[in-house]
Design an enzyme around this catalytic site. Structure first.
Site, PDB file in Angstrom:
ATOM      1  CB  CYS A 122      68.571 103.660  44.193  1.00  0.00           C
ATOM      2  SG  CYS A 122      67.876 103.504  45.861  1.00  0.00           S
ATOM      3  CB  CYS A 203      66.245 105.954  46.853  1.00  0.00           C
ATOM      4  SG  CYS A 203      66.141 104.456  45.845  1.00  0.00           S
TER       5      CYS A 203
END
Length: 283
Positions: A122, A203
């Protein structure tokens, strides 16, 4: 006299036998020559490789792909050591070999995508459009971000070309089709699928590096980012999109963060419920 007659008979038999052997040998030689000529003629008359406008398959493609794969999973990201590079190469080869390079489908590449995929941390995804060299120089010196070309799939295929042909040996090393010749060519289909998968894996906060010195506009709906990646970002996984608008120092600043194409991009992102920030940068 009978002895002389028998000797003469034996001489004639040997002569006849020798002549017969010479004739047989000559016939065999002639048969071989004819077979060679006929076979060569068939080869000449066989199907020729299709001709296209782009460069052909990269020489020693197998060695290049395998070398990059092993380098990636053993040296750069040893946590991916369970990846089977031989299977990955075979999946790539079977996606295009002996196939018309204008008839490639996403199904052809699906096994490869599954074998070579891996998680993207992420807040590390960096998308780009018309800023390839700059984006890759940045990720090379800064390990905080990853472009598609920094993933296993992109690393193996970056600046590499390949395509097949229905005739032997099944791989065209002379030429491959450009996108303008046919959309469903091996390179276009591969990069569209890899780009879609890269976007789906993103993400946290994602970064987008665009070129603000292009007169036609920094954001283009026809680009891979504008047509594929932006629509495959998952609003449930991506919290925000940060746009880096890059300008040439001393060069034209065709567009700022308030420019028309950035507004169009912002509108698309807002419709998909993304938070957006943008900053002008000079290089």
């Amino acid at each position: 006299m009978p002895f002389q007659q028998r000797g003469s008979a034996r001489t004639r038999q040997r002569t006849v036998l020798l002549v017969g052997m010479v004739v047989l040998l000559a016939a065999l030689v002639l048969a071989v020559v004819l077979a060679s000529v006929l076979t060569h003629g068939k080869q000449e008359a066989g199907p020729k490789m299709l001709r296209w406008k782009d460069r052909g398959t990269t020489k020693n493609l197998q060695e290049v792909v395998l070398g990059r794969c092993y380098s990636y999973v053993m040296a750069r990201y040893p946590e991916l050591g369970d990846k089977d590079c031989l299977k990955i190469w075979e999946s790539l080869k079977h996606a295009f070999i002996y196939k018309n390079p204008c008839n490639i489908t996403s199904e052809d590449y699906q096994p490869l995508m599954e074998l070579a995929s891996h998680p993207i941390p992420c807040n590390k995804s960096l998308f780009w459009s018309k800023t390839s060299d700059l984006a890759h120089r940045y990720t090379k010196s800064n390990q905080n971000f990853l472009t598609l070309e920094d993933t296993l799939l992109g690393y193996m295929a970056d600046r590499v070309s390949w395509c097949g042909d229905p005739s032997a040996p099944g791989i065209n090393y002379e030429s491959c089709p450009k996108r303008s010749e046919c959309e469903s060519n091996p390179s276009s289909v591969f990069w569209k699928m890899a780009s879609k998968m890269f976007a789906e894996a993103a993400c946290g906060v994602v970064q987008v590096m665009l070129n603000g010195s292009i007169e036609a506009g920094a954001f283009r709906s026809s680009s891979i980012f504008g047509s594929i990646e932006i629509f495959n970002l998952n609003p449930d996984k991506v919290s925000a999109v940060h746009i880096w608008l890059m300008h040439d120092i001393g060069g034209p600043q065709s567009e700022s963060c308030s420019g028309y194409s950035i507004k169009r991009l912002t509108s698309i992102l807002e419709e998909r419920n993304f938070k957006i920030t943008c900053e002008d940068n000079y290089r």
